[in-house]
Design a protein around this motif. Sequence first.
Motif, PDB file in Angstrom:
ATOM      1  N   TYR A 135      14.158  45.611   6.544  1.00 40.10           N
ATOM      2  CA  TYR A 135      13.324  45.013   5.506  1.00 40.10           C
ATOM      3  C   TYR A 135      13.385  43.509   5.756  1.00 40.10           C
ATOM      4  O   TYR A 135      14.358  43.006   6.324  1.00 40.10           O
ATOM      5  CB  TYR A 135      13.919  45.269   4.114  1.00 40.10           C
ATOM      6  N   THR A 141      13.309  40.846  -1.628  1.00 38.19           N
ATOM      7  CA  THR A 141      14.608  41.404  -2.012  1.00 38.19           C
ATOM      8  C   THR A 141      15.102  42.535  -1.095  1.00 38.19           C
ATOM      9  O   THR A 141      16.280  42.889  -1.155  1.00 38.19           O
ATOM     10  CB  THR A 141      14.529  41.999  -3.440  1.00 38.19           C
ATOM     11  N   ALA A 213       9.646  50.255  -1.158  1.00 36.10           N
ATOM     12  CA  ALA A 213       8.900  48.997  -1.342  1.00 36.10           C
ATOM     13  C   ALA A 213       7.392  49.200  -1.338  1.00 36.10           C
ATOM     14  O   ALA A 213       6.648  48.261  -1.582  1.00 36.10           O
ATOM     15  CB  ALA A 213       9.297  47.922  -0.327  1.00 36.10           C
ATOM     16  N   GLY A 243      15.680  44.123  -7.523  1.00 33.07           N
ATOM     17  CA  GLY A 243      15.237  44.415  -6.162  1.00 33.07           C
ATOM     18  C   GLY A 243      15.430  45.894  -5.895  1.00 33.07           C
ATOM     19  O   GLY A 243      15.468  46.693  -6.840  1.00 33.07           O
TER      20      GLY A 243
HETATM   21  O1  DLL Z   1       9.479  46.025  -3.121  1.00 33.67           O
HETATM   22  C1  DLL Z   1      11.786  45.902  -3.838  1.00 33.67           C
HETATM   23  C2  DLL Z   1      12.159  46.927  -2.819  1.00 33.67           C
HETATM   24  C3  DLL Z   1      12.600  46.532  -1.585  1.00 33.67           C
HETATM   25  C4  DLL Z   1      12.137  48.275  -3.135  1.00 33.67           C
HETATM   26  C5  DLL Z   1      12.989  47.470  -0.641  1.00 33.67           C
HETATM   27  C6  DLL Z   1      12.543  49.217  -2.225  1.00 33.67           C
HETATM   28  C7  DLL Z   1      12.968  48.823  -0.979  1.00 33.67           C
HETATM   29  P1  DLL Z   1       8.655  43.825  -4.997  1.00 33.67           P
HETATM   30  O2  DLL Z   1       8.210  43.138  -3.757  1.00 33.67           O
HETATM   31  O3  DLL Z   1       8.852  43.013  -6.225  1.00 33.67           O
HETATM   32  O4  DLL Z   1      10.043  44.541  -4.779  1.00 33.67           O
HETATM   33  O5  DLL Z   1       7.618  44.980  -5.281  1.00 33.67           O
HETATM   34  C8  DLL Z   1       7.825  45.894  -6.324  1.00 33.67           C
HETATM   35  O6  DLL Z   1       6.724  47.646  -5.063  1.00 33.67           O
HETATM   36  O7  DLL Z   1       6.511  47.621  -8.612  1.00 33.67           O
HETATM   37  C9  DLL Z   1       6.137  49.169  -6.755  1.00 33.67           C
HETATM   38  O8  DLL Z   1       4.766  49.007  -7.028  1.00 33.67           O
HETATM   39  C10 DLL Z   1       6.370  48.996  -5.265  1.00 33.67           C
HETATM   40  N1  DLL Z   1       7.471  49.872  -4.826  1.00 33.67           N
HETATM   41  C11 DLL Z   1       8.759  49.553  -4.632  1.00 33.67           C
HETATM   42  N2  DLL Z   1       9.453  50.643  -4.195  1.00 33.67           N
HETATM   43  C12 DLL Z   1       8.568  51.663  -4.139  1.00 33.67           C
HETATM   44  C13 DLL Z   1       8.653  53.042  -3.779  1.00 33.67           C
HETATM   45  C14 DLL Z   1      10.310  45.520  -3.855  1.00 33.67           C
HETATM   46  N3  DLL Z   1       9.785  53.599  -3.369  1.00 33.67           N
HETATM   47  C15 DLL Z   1       6.734  46.935  -6.317  1.00 33.67           C
HETATM   48  N4  DLL Z   1       7.520  53.789  -3.879  1.00 33.67           N
HETATM   49  C16 DLL Z   1       6.948  48.022  -7.346  1.00 33.67           C
HETATM   50  C17 DLL Z   1       6.354  53.251  -4.301  1.00 33.67           C
HETATM   51  C18 DLL Z   1       7.303  51.172  -4.561  1.00 33.67           C
HETATM   52  N5  DLL Z   1       6.217  51.973  -4.621  1.00 33.67           N
END
Ligand code: DLL
Length: 435
Positions: A135, A141, A213, A243
């Motif tokens: 990532y 995050t 994410a 995160g």
């Molecule tokens: O995406 C945090 C993250 C990082 C999660 C690594 C998992 C792994 P943001 O950039 O703030 O944070 O985006 C958050 O991404 O509201 C969802 O819409 C989407 N999202 C995150 N995880 C998932 C998932 C990170 N497993 C936004 N499935 C959230 C679907 C996801 N959508």
Amino acid sequence: MNNYWNKEIETMELADMKALQSERLVKQVKHVYENVPYYRDLMDKKGVKPEDIKGVEDLHKLPFVTKDDLREAYPYGMLAVPLERCVRIQSTSGTTGKRVVAFYTQEDINLWEDCCARAIVAVGGTKDDVCQVCYGYGLFTGGPGLNGGSHKVGCLTLPMSSGNTERQIQFMMDLGATILCCTPSYAAYIGESLKERGYRPDDNKLRVGIFGAEPWTEEMRREIEDMLGIKAYDIYGLTETSGPGVAFECCEQSGMHINEDNFIPEIINPETGEVLPDGEKGELVFTSITKEAFPLLRYRTKDICVLSRKKCSCGRTLIKMSKPMGRSDDMMIIRGVNVFPSQIETVLLKEGYTPNYQIVVDRQNHTDTLDINVELSPEQFSDTMRDISAHEKKLASAITTMLGITPKVHLVAPKTITRSEGKAVRVIDKRKLHD
Ligand code: DLL
């Protein structure tokens, strides 16, 4: 595989969890009311005082917080502790408007990394693992969160960040990575790149992947598992609540356990704000009950999903959320029909196409148009060339059955759709550009 990072919490009886949540919520509401004037105003406007919140049963009385509030309060308006107690910021990956900046105390980071450690241990991670984190590092995050969790578990951590796929593959092979952490779209790209270099799925030492994410379908999961020869697990989170690690999948691979000792989830009707019972689909809302620096109460995530307390075979009692079916703001309304990109992805992969696609929505003569570019694999490319329009029609008809509207499908040559190293951009909505 029944491994826990914090067995007591992860297998806690519901009544005990509710008591813990209530105690933390009452404290948190007081902390926020006293230290965040922006939220105090919201509560005063709604006529709610901290004394009105006696436990989780009173949660619904509190006002919601939205991304617009965070933008308005940017940068320090939601901060609940003196700045000198903060040791880090992270920021959202959003491309429009002001970014959201989230603050962390040392204890906030400690609890966040604990959540990520739970996710790694739940998929069998131990100190004997080599955990390749690709990532992005930096404001995003994903990298810092999984990096911290991996350290806590004691894995040998490869802090690769995203990109430079050649080097990812070299380190993966030379150092024998056993856990891969990245977005599902990047995992598919790494899988494709390994194949191009002549590697077979069992040539790598990877066992599991922790992917999140962005939204991804069950079909995409199977595709990645086959390409890399691993088990692929989902992880969810958002910058506003810390995160990755807000929720994580266990060996059952059916929904993600929410770390509800830190985040109380609710599902609401996105139009009315009404709280819906478990099992109903709606917008996910989180209340952070342990965060010190940036504690959001009833934060509307815009993610659409379902909560379930069905007994899980892994032994965890933590409530589960389904894979987000998309975001309310990702949903496209095309000729009056609600369309989520994930529905299209499901059909493409079921019909044997690659996970490389792009959806283009436009408006011509006052009518919405839906074009889907789908990349062929090199094998499909040579087989399909003679009969390309018949294949396009067949795929368009399968998508029509799913969506109820007919797209124009374009099968395109291998390598013509840009690969993603982070969050994939699946949709180009040109209507927004004209409006
Ligand atoms: O995406 C945090 C993250 C990082 C999660 C690594 C998992 C792994 P943001 O950039 O703030 O944070 O985006 C958050 O991404 O509201 C969802 O819409 C989407 N999202 C995150 N995880 C998932 C998932 C990170 N497993 C936004 N499935 C959230 C679907 C996801 N959508």
